[in-house]
Design a protein around this motif. Structure first.
Motif, short mmCIF file in Angstrom:
data_model
loop_
_atom_site.label_atom_id
_atom_site.label_comp_id
_atom_site.label_asym_id
_atom_site.label_seq_id
_atom_site.Cartn_x
_atom_site.Cartn_y
_atom_site.Cartn_z
N ARG A 1 10.73 -8.20 -9.27
CA ARG A 1 9.48 -8.31 -8.53
C ARG A 1 9.57 -7.51 -7.23
O ARG A 1 8.62 -6.88 -6.79
CB ARG A 1 9.20 -9.78 -8.23
N GLU A 2 10.75 -7.56 -6.60
CA GLU A 2 10.94 -6.84 -5.34
C GLU A 2 10.83 -5.33 -5.57
O GLU A 2 10.27 -4.60 -4.76
CB GLU A 2 12.30 -7.21 -4.76
N SER A 3 11.33 -4.85 -6.70
CA SER A 3 11.30 -3.40 -6.95
C SER A 3 9.95 -2.92 -7.47
O SER A 3 9.62 -1.73 -7.36
CB SER A 3 12.40 -3.02 -7.95
N SER A 4 9.13 -3.83 -8.03
CA SER A 4 7.87 -3.41 -8.64
C SER A 4 6.94 -2.76 -7.62
O SER A 4 6.21 -1.81 -7.93
CB SER A 4 7.16 -4.60 -9.31
N ILE A 5 6.94 -3.27 -6.39
CA ILE A 5 6.11 -2.70 -5.32
C ILE A 5 6.52 -1.25 -5.07
O ILE A 5 5.67 -0.36 -4.93
CB ILE A 5 6.26 -3.54 -4.03
N TYR A 6 7.83 -0.99 -5.00
CA TYR A 6 8.31 0.36 -4.73
C TYR A 6 8.06 1.29 -5.91
O TYR A 6 7.76 2.47 -5.73
CB TYR A 6 9.81 0.32 -4.39
N THR A 7 8.18 0.75 -7.12
CA THR A 7 7.88 1.56 -8.31
C THR A 7 6.43 2.03 -8.27
O THR A 7 6.13 3.20 -8.47
CB THR A 7 8.13 0.73 -9.59
N GLY A 8 5.50 1.10 -7.98
CA GLY A 8 4.08 1.44 -7.95
C GLY A 8 3.74 2.46 -6.88
O GLY A 8 3.01 3.42 -7.13
N ILE A 9 4.27 2.29 -5.66
CA ILE A 9 3.92 3.21 -4.57
C ILE A 9 4.52 4.59 -4.80
O ILE A 9 3.93 5.61 -4.41
CB ILE A 9 4.35 2.62 -3.19
N THR A 10 5.67 4.67 -5.47
CA THR A 10 6.26 5.98 -5.76
C THR A 10 5.43 6.73 -6.80
O THR A 10 5.21 7.94 -6.68
CB THR A 10 7.72 5.82 -6.26
N LEU A 11 4.94 6.02 -7.82
CA LEU A 11 4.04 6.66 -8.80
C LEU A 11 2.77 7.13 -8.10
O LEU A 11 2.25 8.22 -8.41
CB LEU A 11 3.69 5.67 -9.91
N ALA A 12 2.27 6.33 -7.15
CA ALA A 12 1.06 6.72 -6.41
C ALA A 12 1.30 7.99 -5.60
O ALA A 12 0.46 8.90 -5.57
CB ALA A 12 0.62 5.57 -5.50
N GLU A 13 2.45 8.08 -4.94
CA GLU A 13 2.76 9.28 -4.14
C GLU A 13 2.87 10.52 -5.02
O GLU A 13 2.47 11.61 -4.60
CB GLU A 13 4.08 9.07 -3.39
N TYR A 14 3.36 10.35 -6.23
CA TYR A 14 3.51 11.49 -7.14
C TYR A 14 2.15 12.09 -7.48
O TYR A 14 1.95 13.31 -7.42
CB TYR A 14 4.24 11.01 -8.40
N TYR A 15 1.18 11.24 -7.82
CA TYR A 15 -0.16 11.76 -8.14
C TYR A 15 -0.90 12.22 -6.88
O TYR A 15 -1.71 13.14 -6.94
CB TYR A 15 -0.96 10.70 -8.92
N ARG A 16 -0.59 11.60 -5.75
CA ARG A 16 -1.14 12.10 -4.48
C ARG A 16 -0.68 13.54 -4.23
O ARG A 16 -1.46 14.39 -3.78
CB ARG A 16 -0.66 11.20 -3.34
N ASP A 17 0.59 13.82 -4.53
CA ASP A 17 1.12 15.17 -4.31
C ASP A 17 0.42 16.21 -5.18
O ASP A 17 0.41 17.40 -4.85
CB ASP A 17 2.63 15.20 -4.58
#
Length: 584
Positions: free
Chosen positions: A303-319
């Motif tokens: 659960r702790e890592s799920s937040i970081y997984t989601g925001i990293t995927l978001a940054e990838y499409y932002r790029d």
């Protein structure tokens, strides 16, 4: 690579020795079953590991295998239209391989390694490229073109570029770096989840993220690249509100993180989203959506890592230059996971048992939102809406208070409004947005009316209503002067006919900006004309019996294509009926 040995097991926390050379946040495989874990503390040759899977049956003396790399996500075509667990394992592939329950230690690639994707180059051999330059395009879904980029912190000359169909592990380009080495570029890249992706420049947000929800867009707007918190007690509508934002927000890509929520709520998302028609494209909403699911019955550490997984995927499409809207439901469950792991590590507890670093972890997550320029050529954004579930609806608890210090929009959900069946149950007296000055220019350009003035007047009337209600409860509404009774009537219109919105109504579920402002303008025009009529001797009872009052109440059910004409008709009727009362 050298193996360590398990020394102690305490729930999801493992202590292993013989771990010389291990680095912080390195991924390891624990025990004979090869359970996924991550190093979170080092002392001498001992490593403390948080395990992302159930550890029952794991015994001291079993091996701990190092991988040499931090917890990372795979980035490439195939992310959209997928559902992952907290450490980016695809749940549909796990089901095919291991059945309805996730087998411990199962190792499945996040991306489909057999599917071939059509790659269309956008550069030529001999071109000089820099970090995050687009090498080519892969049509990922019917609505999203996946831009294959040069990895961050890499630049050089294109020595080979290929065209055709490739798997994510096949080389599509080769770069000659400045030091003379050759780097092969594949459709798949990896990035550590705890490290934010680098950008050229962070921009000031200026464009609202439109959601079609009147109380959000008109009263408490969030910008593209903004941050918002949605705190509320049980049943106040946090999840439904986030579903509405996911369905209707004018973002290119939606990422929904179910973090510690009930499984039935996540199942509803999985059932609804594929069937929902995307209003932007006419295709299924899943054609631009990624789901990350770590429900309350899944291992707490993941659960702790799920937040970081989601925001990293978001940054990838932002790029890639896309606007991404990320929904985290809920950060309170994430904080509870931090508290449990911290307790097992025997760390000194902070307020209400949460770790002392709760505020910095929350800030680190929300600060990865923003409107940015990944390169000089394009810009993209990540907007973050985090639900908070304070126990008993107490907004003074640590997670809510620490979140409010970071985010710029506060949508306070009210148990009292929920009990009155007023949805969205957002308290207009407690909520606020610090983006109003940033988006004022956008509203001025998009609509002919003065949005800022209409918003301020409406909130002022609602504040006056709150003060008048104290008098009404003591002596009743009939004891008030006529002018103040008009205020009560108009604020009732604002509450019931404007702020209240039916998420399940075919028309009212979404309200575009021009319609929102026109509705608000009509209600305030009624207030101005009714106030003048009262000065001329017209009674409030006579005003209440006008037919136009019912038409104003039904404005939100008028389809968009008919609204302009009918709004004008309502204005004329309003003036005629009130003028006739004055003449009488």
């Amino acid at each position: 690579m050298k193996e360590g040995r398990i020394k102690k097991v305490s729930g999801p926390v493992i202590i292993a020795d013989q771990m010389e050379g291990t680095e912080m946040y390195e991924v390891v495989k624990v025990g004979e079953m090869g359970l996924f874990g991550e190093v979170i503390e080092l002392e001498g040759d001992e490593a403390t590991i948080q395990c992302y899977e159930e550890t029952s049956g794991v015994a001291p003396g079993e091996k701990v295998e190092r991988t040499g790399s931090p917890l990372s996500v795979e980035l490439g075509p195939g992310l959209i239209n997928s559902i992952f667990d907290g450490i980016q394992r695809p749940l549909n592939k796990i089901r095919e391989k291991g059945g309805n329950f996730i087998p411990r230690g199962i190792d499945v690639s996040s991306l489909d390694e057999e599917k071939k994707w059509e790659f269309k180059p956008k550069v030529n051999e001999g071109d000089e490229v820099e970090a995050l330059s687009v090498l080519g395009i892969v049509p990922e879904t019917k609505v999203i073109d996946h831009k294959v980029m040069v990895p961050p912190e890499t630049e050089g000359k294109v020595t080979e570029i290929r065209e055709g169909e490739f798997t994510v592990n096949e080389t599509i380009a080769k770069l000659e770096l400045d030091d003379g080495e050759t780097k092969e570029i594949k459709l798949k890249q990896e990035w550590p989840v705890r490290q934010s992706r680098p950008v050229e420049e962070k921009l000031e947000p200026s464009t609202p993220l439109l959601t079609g929800q009147r109380i959000l867009d008109t009263f408490f707007p969030i910008t593209k690249g903004g941050t918002a918190a949605v705190p509320g007690g049980f049943g106040t509508g946090k999840t439904v509100l986030q579903h509405q934002i996911s369905k209707w927000a004018d973002a290119d890509v939606i990422i929904f993180i179910g973090c510690g929520e009930r499984g039935n709520e996540m199942a509803e998302v999985l059932e609804d989203f594929p069937e929902l028609e995307d209003p932007r494209t006419g295709e299924s909403l899943m054609e631009r959506t990624i789901l990350v699911a770590n429900t309350s019955n899944m291992p707490v550490a993941a659960r702790e890592s799920s937040i970081y997984t989601g925001i990293t995927l978001a940054e990838y499409y932002r790029d890639m230059g896309y606007d991404v809207a990320l929904q985290a439901d809920s950060t309170s469950r994430w904080a509870e996971a931090l508290r449990e792991i911290s307790g097992r590590l025997e760390e000194m507890p902070g307020e209400e048992g949460y770790p002392a670093y709760l505020a910095s972890r929350l800030a680190g997550f929300y600060e990865r939102a923003g409107m940015v320029k990944p390169t000089e050529q394009r810009k993209g954004s990540v907007s973050v809406v985090g639900a908070v579930s304070p126990p008993g609806g107490d907004f003074s608890e640590p997670v809510t208070q620490n979140t409010l210090r970071i985010v710029k929009v506060f949508w306070a959900l009210s148990t009292e409004l929920k009990d009155r069946r007023h949805f969205p149950a957002i308290d207009w007296l407690e909520s606020y947005s610090l983006y109003t000055d940033d988006v004022e220019e956008w509203w001025d350009q998009e609509v002919e009316k003065d949005w800022y003035d209409l918003r301020e007047r409406s909130l002022e009337l609602l504040q006056q209503e709150d003060e008048l209600q104290e008098v009404v409860q003591l002596v009743g509404p009939d004891a008030l002067p006529e002018k103040e009774r008009v205020i009560l009537n108009v604020t009732k219109m604002l509450r019931e006919d404007f702020l209240q919105q039916n998420a399940f109504h075919e028309v009212d579920t979404y309200c575009e900006p021009h319609k929102q402002i026109e509705m608000l303008d009509i209600i305030l025009d009624y207030y101005d004309i009714a106030s003048e009529a009262v000065d001329e001797g017209v009674s409030v009872e006579e005003l209440n019996q006008l037919e136009v009052v019912d038409r104003i109440a039904r404005m939100k059910e008028i389809p968009e294509e008919e609204f302009e004409e009918k709004a004008e008709d309502i204005r004329k009727q309003m003036e005629e009926e009130i003028n006739s009362l004055e003449e009488e």
